[in-house]
Write a protein that holds these residues in place. Structure first.
Motif, PDB file in Angstrom:
ATOM      1  N   ARG B 204      -8.367  -5.745  -5.140  1.00  0.00           N
ATOM      2  CA  ARG B 204      -7.902  -4.663  -4.261  1.00  0.00           C
ATOM      3  C   ARG B 204      -6.389  -4.454  -4.332  1.00  0.00           C
ATOM      4  O   ARG B 204      -5.816  -3.733  -3.517  1.00  0.00           O
ATOM      5  CB  ARG B 204      -8.298  -4.961  -2.815  1.00  0.00           C
ATOM      6  N   LEU B 205      -5.732  -5.132  -5.280  1.00  0.00           N
ATOM      7  CA  LEU B 205      -4.269  -5.078  -5.335  1.00  0.00           C
ATOM      8  C   LEU B 205      -3.745  -3.645  -5.387  1.00  0.00           C
ATOM      9  O   LEU B 205      -2.725  -3.310  -4.771  1.00  0.00           O
ATOM     10  CB  LEU B 205      -3.757  -5.877  -6.539  1.00  0.00           C
ATOM     11  N   ASP B 206      -4.458  -2.780  -6.109  1.00  0.00           N
ATOM     12  CA  ASP B 206      -3.987  -1.408  -6.256  1.00  0.00           C
ATOM     13  C   ASP B 206      -3.851  -0.678  -4.930  1.00  0.00           C
ATOM     14  O   ASP B 206      -3.038   0.232  -4.798  1.00  0.00           O
ATOM     15  CB  ASP B 206      -4.936  -0.613  -7.161  1.00  0.00           C
ATOM     16  N   SER B 207      -4.659  -1.081  -3.961  1.00  0.00           N
ATOM     17  CA  SER B 207      -4.588  -0.372  -2.677  1.00  0.00           C
ATOM     18  C   SER B 207      -3.643  -1.064  -1.702  1.00  0.00           C
ATOM     19  O   SER B 207      -3.563  -0.704  -0.533  1.00  0.00           O
ATOM     20  CB  SER B 207      -5.982  -0.252  -2.065  1.00  0.00           C
ATOM     21  N   LYS B 208      -2.927  -2.083  -2.176  1.00  0.00           N
ATOM     22  CA  LYS B 208      -1.946  -2.740  -1.308  1.00  0.00           C
ATOM     23  C   LYS B 208      -0.621  -2.002  -1.439  1.00  0.00           C
ATOM     24  O   LYS B 208      -0.025  -1.992  -2.512  1.00  0.00           O
ATOM     25  CB  LYS B 208      -1.781  -4.206  -1.726  1.00  0.00           C
ATOM     26  N   PRO B 209      -0.143  -1.383  -0.362  1.00  0.00           N
ATOM     27  CA  PRO B 209       1.101  -0.606  -0.459  1.00  0.00           C
ATOM     28  C   PRO B 209       2.283  -1.518  -0.813  1.00  0.00           C
ATOM     29  O   PRO B 209       2.353  -2.653  -0.346  1.00  0.00           O
ATOM     30  CB  PRO B 209       1.289  -0.033   0.947  1.00  0.00           C
ATOM     31  N   ASP B 210       3.200  -1.006  -1.628  1.00  0.00           N
ATOM     32  CA  ASP B 210       4.378  -1.799  -2.003  1.00  0.00           C
ATOM     33  C   ASP B 210       5.269  -2.078  -0.811  1.00  0.00           C
ATOM     34  O   ASP B 210       5.884  -3.129  -0.697  1.00  0.00           O
ATOM     35  CB  ASP B 210       5.180  -1.072  -3.085  1.00  0.00           C
ATOM     36  N   ASP B 211       5.356  -1.081   0.055  1.00  0.00           N
ATOM     37  CA  ASP B 211       6.253  -1.235   1.207  1.00  0.00           C
ATOM     38  C   ASP B 211       5.432  -1.431   2.484  1.00  0.00           C
ATOM     39  O   ASP B 211       5.656  -0.780   3.496  1.00  0.00           O
ATOM     40  CB  ASP B 211       7.141   0.003   1.343  1.00  0.00           C
ATOM     41  N   LEU B 212       4.459  -2.333   2.384  1.00  0.00           N
ATOM     42  CA  LEU B 212       3.556  -2.565   3.506  1.00  0.00           C
ATOM     43  C   LEU B 212       4.323  -2.960   4.769  1.00  0.00           C
ATOM     44  O   LEU B 212       5.135  -3.879   4.751  1.00  0.00           O
ATOM     45  CB  LEU B 212       2.576  -3.687   3.130  1.00  0.00           C
ATOM     46  N   ALA B 213       4.097  -2.223   5.841  1.00  0.00           N
ATOM     47  CA  ALA B 213       4.713  -2.578   7.122  1.00  0.00           C
ATOM     48  C   ALA B 213       3.602  -2.776   8.146  1.00  0.00           C
ATOM     49  O   ALA B 213       2.761  -1.905   8.328  1.00  0.00           O
ATOM     50  CB  ALA B 213       5.647  -1.461   7.573  1.00  0.00           C
ATOM     51  N   ILE B 214       3.610  -3.950   8.768  1.00  0.00           N
ATOM     52  CA  ILE B 214       2.534  -4.255   9.709  1.00  0.00           C
ATOM     53  C   ILE B 214       2.906  -3.764  11.101  1.00  0.00           C
ATOM     54  O   ILE B 214       3.948  -4.145  11.650  1.00  0.00           O
ATOM     55  CB  ILE B 214       2.244  -5.765   9.742  1.00  0.00           C
ATOM     56  N   CYS B 230      -7.271  -2.818   0.398  1.00  0.00           N
ATOM     57  CA  CYS B 230      -6.586  -4.083   0.684  1.00  0.00           C
ATOM     58  C   CYS B 230      -6.781  -4.450   2.157  1.00  0.00           C
ATOM     59  O   CYS B 230      -6.562  -3.632   3.050  1.00  0.00           O
ATOM     60  CB  CYS B 230      -5.099  -3.940   0.371  1.00  0.00           C
ATOM     61  N   LEU B 231      -7.178  -5.665   2.415  1.00  0.00           N
ATOM     62  CA  LEU B 231      -7.511  -6.085   3.784  1.00  0.00           C
ATOM     63  C   LEU B 231      -6.273  -6.130   4.675  1.00  0.00           C
ATOM     64  O   LEU B 231      -6.322  -5.811   5.860  1.00  0.00           O
ATOM     65  CB  LEU B 231      -8.209  -7.440   3.745  1.00  0.00           C
ATOM     66  N   LEU B 232      -5.168  -6.524   4.081  1.00  0.00           N
ATOM     67  CA  LEU B 232      -3.924  -6.586   4.847  1.00  0.00           C
ATOM     68  C   LEU B 232      -3.522  -5.179   5.276  1.00  0.00           C
ATOM     69  O   LEU B 232      -3.094  -4.958   6.410  1.00  0.00           O
ATOM     70  CB  LEU B 232      -2.841  -7.227   3.975  1.00  0.00           C
ATOM     71  N   ALA B 233      -3.732  -4.226   4.381  1.00  0.00           N
ATOM     72  CA  ALA B 233      -3.419  -2.838   4.713  1.00  0.00           C
ATOM     73  C   ALA B 233      -4.335  -2.316   5.812  1.00  0.00           C
ATOM     74  O   ALA B 233      -4.019  -1.339   6.480  1.00  0.00           O
ATOM     75  CB  ALA B 233      -3.525  -1.964   3.467  1.00  0.00           C
ATOM     76  N   GLN B 234      -5.479  -2.995   6.001  1.00  0.00           N
ATOM     77  CA  GLN B 234      -6.380  -2.610   7.097  1.00  0.00           C
ATOM     78  C   GLN B 234      -6.037  -3.345   8.386  1.00  0.00           C
ATOM     79  O   GLN B 234      -6.757  -3.253   9.381  1.00  0.00           O
ATOM     80  CB  GLN B 234      -7.842  -2.899   6.724  1.00  0.00           C
TER      81      GLN B 234
END
Ligand code: SF4
Ligand code: SF4
Ligand code: SF4
Ligand code: FES
Lengths: 159, 321, 487
Positions: B204-214, B230-234
């Motif tokens: 799922r790496l492709d759907s992990k945003p580069d500038d992920l902000a939680i 990406c689960l983190l992005a969810q």
């Protein structure tokens, strides 16, 4: 109480070079006396302080840790102090869960001109920890050479 | 040339690491053919004296799984160390203390009290506790004592290599066996798995945003989890960014977040702390209250960040126990 | 001169189960103590954890049957949040659970306990393992066993992330649905599993039942105890591994009680002995009367034979046939012979395969609706499944954020602990006379508890299914006067 009176806390302070460290200098120059329990480690920015440094200090025998950084908006690396703030808030929750009194680890924003704040914060923290007593983390027997990693974490912080 | 002599042993463990060996399926026959198994407690009768009788360093390699909880285990660990050239800590329990290591949040007495007097179904008005020595009408019966704390293997003896995972991925096990057989081993102390973060090999790496902000954490029961993203992005606490790769992200393939059983990459000293650092730096807010609300959503930081690694952290145990 | 015999079946280096046998002056057995010297504290360190982590944390109690803990935990979470998973989710859970049961029962029969029978109790020890089984039934068959397990375990991997320590169960459902294009894989595997189940029963027929000596073993008094039996049943009182009510029958086979798993505290209690870390379960309303069998004693038993005794049959046709045959051959219900567990296990294996087939073919099984989001505040929940080794209870309490405040876990082996202790004591008394201990005796004492497939033992950890045994005779000064070793 006599034991508590004899206990002298050991506190490790990580001070940002641009603000708190300068403020601490100023305290010295201005001959403002404060409790002598603090050993200061200079870092380039509070954002550079890894929670690993803080826990390594506690593991190595510190009874408390003080972190000093620039006021919000003043960080020379723009957001370093916010990074520290976020880590710090999460770390406090972790420390509570691990049975370490969160009052032992304190984060303060202290500008270069605030020598008096250094004096006040150091004194307060020292007195608090004097009251809390030694940290006395429970020990587990370790084989020869264990603990080396923690020293190197501190060495890294010093570098 | 004679075949290398190999041993297997386990301490406080669930048996899953053995099952992982069985999951080599047919390949296990090749392993058995390539080495001379001189010691496998469940397969052979084996006594401490037999190990004592070995020359020092007689065994070429020993795979040890399980954490150390009893003084007897500690003693045997030392014995095996002396008799073995290459000790491999096998599985999270041995590598970092593992899930039994969560026992370090409580004292031995708290555990005993809970099990034998406070548990809902127990009826024990006399407050009987298991004893190390019990006088029974016919004589004495003994039980071993378990220690106050759980330790990883390298907190008891020197360990040469680590095979991480709960249980270790079969592919890593196969590689490790090959490395031992060919003698092409990396420097001592190496964790025998790729030294990069799990995200790098996550489908799922492709759907992990580069500038992920939680901005918010979700617990898995609160949302319908998207199977692609990406689960983190969810908003799920996926430990992939802080965890070593080598497993192929099976948990993510099961549509659940990584919980970090492979542990950290090589530069990290304390897995839980470094994981927290990774996550905290993704928080978006600059406001203390908002940050605290976010932190508050992580209801169990120890179980989330140190599920497999508590004994190997700087604190090792809960401080006020 | 009184003496102690100490049997440590695991090797003294590990120590997950040992037996101390005391002899009187005549050299006969006074009493045998079956001990579990292991404690890991899962119930305590569950406290403070997020409840949704329990399916993954408790699976680490046992890496051989992680799925049983995983499912019991998921069901306890449903109850904790009072959330009802959608039908496809329940079916998927049950499908996976039956796949696991086929695979685990096969492991036990071919690798662990079965070799005693397939190869024969009197066979040389070196042959009493999977290789011996292969020697007896042929390499082709041996390969088939390995291939069957591999296929089933890979199917579990596909749905659950990992077969050892799955990530499948959540309060209100499962983490992901089956894809339409995957369904055929499950259907095909189920067909093969049913054949495998039939085949395994045939192996039992040809090798065990055809040999009257084995049958004599099974029905011998040494391995017989008249106790209560407990098992999960569906609405028709047929065996079910995943869901239903708990039914308990008396030693005479009549129904004693049937209850909802959530009411287990009204029926089940645990007794503590100072000489073992395992607690001994008993029926609360009968009471703890010590290590005794019979209707007046609360000792009960779980696991395959107990489940068959506690039910009125199997819900699938082929398994029902096998069920009837077993009871007809062994003299009707209930069967009290511990060693019949091996047979019962194969009846169950066939049922699990047939159930797998039904579910794999169910049109709803690949429905994407596999989650219900919990709406209620969590508080307290109980989840029960039939683990391969018997009834498994998970009971959780949380605060209103779902942080665990109390966990109570009763694992299969605890339910069986008192009866195992009885079996071991009786086997020792029946087999040790005038201080004489020999290798065959060790086998037989070992078989007495291996039949239960005790979850904490090396029996579940061992690859070749062979446990080393040492018996040492001590004189009253605790000096070793003789030692018999099996290797
Ligand atoms: S590492 Fe995991 S699989 Fe291996 S023994 Fe420990 S809990 Fe079991
Ligand atoms: S955070 Fe998790 S889901 Fe996202 S890429 Fe990394 S491992 Fe994959
Ligand atoms: S995805 Fe994470 S938790 Fe799962 S096996 Fe890999 S490292 Fe372990
Ligand atoms: S420069 Fe002072 S905190 Fe960043």
């Amino acid at each position: 109480m006599s034991d508590a009176a004899a206990f002298e806390p050991r506190i490790v302070a990580f001070f940002c070079n641009w603000c708190t460290y300068t403020a601490a200098d100023l305290t010295g120059v201005s001959r403002m006396a404060y409790e002598p329990n603090v050993r200061v480690i200079r870092v380039m920015c509070s954002g550079r302080i890894d929670p690993e440094f803080i826990l390594a200090a506690l593991r190595e025998g510190a009874d408390g840790v003080l972190i000093g950084g620039c006021h919000p908006g003043d960080c020379h690396y723009i957001e370093g102090n916010y990074k520290m703030l976020r880590r710090y808030r999460l770390l406090l929750k972790y420390l509570r869960a691990m049975g370490v009194d969160e009052r032992r680890v304190r984060l303060e924003w202290i500008a270069a001109s605030e020598g008096d704040k250094v004096q006040r914060v150091v004194n307060e923290l020292t007195w608090t920890i004097r009251e809390l007593g030694p940290l006395a983390l429970p020990v587990m027997p370790q084989p020869e050479g264990a603990g080396a990693s923690e020293e190197s974490a501190l060495a890294e912080a010093n570098a | 040339m004679s075949k290398p002599k190999a041993g297997f042993n386990w301490f406080a463990s669930c048996g899953g690491c053995e099952e992982a060996v069985v999951d080599l399926h047919e390949a296990i026959l090749d392993v058995v053919a390539a080495v001379d198994i001189v010691f496998w407690p469940c397969a052979m009768d084996f006594k401490k004296d037999d190990v004592r009788a070995m020359r020092d360093g007689e065994m070429d390699v020993c795979f040890i799984n399980g954490a150390i909880r009893t003084s007897e285990e500690e003693e045997i660990a030392h014995l095996l160390r002396r008799k073995t050239k290459i000790v491999i800590a096998f599985g999270s329990c041995s590598h970092m203390g593992g899930i039994p290591g969560l026992g370090n949040l409580f004292t031995r007495d708290e555990i005993l009290e809970h099990d034998f007097t406070q548990s809902f179904s127990v009826v024990n008005p006399e407050k009987t506790y298991p004893q190390e020595v019990t006088k029974v009408p016919e004589g004495e019966v003994e039980l071993p004592r378990f220690l106050d704390y759980v330790r990883s293997l390298n907190q008891v003896i020197d360990v040469d290599y680590y095979l991480p995972g709960c249980p270790p991925p079969v592919a890593l096990l196969r590689n490790a066996v090959q490395a031992v057989l060919s003698g092409e081993l990396p420097p001592r102390g190496t964790v025998l798995a790729p030294d990069k973060a799990l995200c790098q090999e996550c489908p799922r790496l492709d759907s992990k945003p580069d500038d992920l902000a939680i901005t918010e954490f979700k617990r898995p029961q609160e949302i319908i989890i998207d199977e692609e993203k990406c689960l983190l992005a969810q908003g799920l606490l996926c430990l992939g960014p802080a965890t070593r790769s080598g497993c192929g992200a099976p948990c993510v393939n099961g549509n659940m977040p990584c919980t970090g059983c492979l542990g950290p990459t090589s530069r990290v000293k304390d897995y839980g702390l470094s994981t927290m650092t990774v996550f905290a730096s993704l928080f978006e807010s600059k406001d203390e209250k908002e940050i605290d609300e976010l932190v508050d959503k992580i209801v169990d930081p120890v179980g989330s960040f140190n599920r497999y690694s508590l004994p190997s952290t700087f604190l090792h145990r809960k401080a006020n126990v | 001169m009184s003496r102690t015999i100490h049997i440590d079946p695991i090797t003294r280096l590990e120590g997950h189960g040992k037996i101390d046998i005391f002899l009187n002056d005549a050299g006969d057995v006074d009493r045998a103590y079956f001990q579990v010297p292991e404690l890991r504290g899962f119930e305590k360190f569950a406290e403070g954890r997020a409840c949704e982590d329990m399916p993954q944390i408790t699976s680490r109690i046992c890496g051989v049957c992680p799925m049983a803990h995983h499912m019991a935990a998921a069901k306890a979470l449903d109850d904790l949040y009072k959330v009802d998973p959608p039908a496809p989710a329940k079916k998927l859970r049950e499908l996976i659970y039956n796949i696991f049961t086929v695979e685990d029962h096969a492991l036990h029969f071919y690798f662990l306990g079965g070799p005693d029978f397939v190869v024969g109790p009197g066979a040389p020890k070196a042959e009493r393992n999977i290789l011996g089984v292969i020697g007896k039934v042929g390499l082709e068959v041996g390969k088939q066993v390995i291939a069957a397990r591999k296929e089933l375990r890979e199917l579990i991997n596909r749905m659950c992330g990992k077969v050892i320590h799955p990530v499948f169960g959540l309060p209100g459902g499962v983490s992901k649905p089956m894809k339409k294009e995957e369904q055929q894989l499950f259907i095909d595997a189920a067909d093969r599993a049913v054949e495998f189940g039939k085949f395994s029963l045939k192996v039992f027929d040809d090798i065990v039942l055809a040999n009257s000596q084995y049958v004599d073993w099974i029905v011998s008094d040494t391995y017989t105890h008249k106790t209560y039996y407990m098992g999960l049943v569906d609405e028709n009182n047929k065996v079910n591994f995943y869901d239903g009510k708990l039914r308990v029958v008396k030693p005479d086979g009549s129904e004693y009680v049937k209850f909802n798993p959530g009411d287990y505290l009204d029926h089940v209690a645990e007794h503590v002995e100072p000489w073992s870390y395992i607690k001994f379960c008993y029926l609360k309303n009968v009471g703890w009367k010590g290590f005794e069998d019979g209707e007046q004693s609360g000792v009960y038993s779980v696991a395959p034979l107990a489940r068959l005794n506690a039910s009125t049959g199997m819900a699938t046709p082929l398994a029902q046939e096998a069920y009837e045959k077993m009871f007809a051959t062994l003299g009707g219900k209930p069967v009290h012979h511990t060693l019949a567990n091996h047979w019962a296990r194969l009846v169950e294996l066939l049922y699990a395969a047939e159930r797998m087939k039904e579910l794999a073919n169910d049109p709803e099984i690949a429905d994407p609706n596999v989650r219900a989001i919990p709406k209620n505040k969590p508080a307290e929940g109980v989840g029960v499944v039939e683990a391969p080794r018997g009834t498994l209870f998970h009971h959780y309490k949380t605060d209103d954020r779902g942080v665990m405040t109390h966990a109570n876990l009763i694992v299969a082996t605890q339910n069986n602990a008192a009866r195992i202790a009885l079996s071991v004591d009786k086997a020792a008394k029946g087999l040790i006379k005038k201080g004489e201990v020999n290798d065959a005796l060790l086998n037989m004492v070992e078989m007495a508890f291996r039949a239960y497939d005790p979850c904490h033992g090396c029996a579940t950890h061992a690859l070749p299914g062979q446990m080393p045994l040492v018996v040492r005779l001590h004189d009253s000064g605790m000096n070793v006067v003789s030692e018999v070793k099996r290797n």
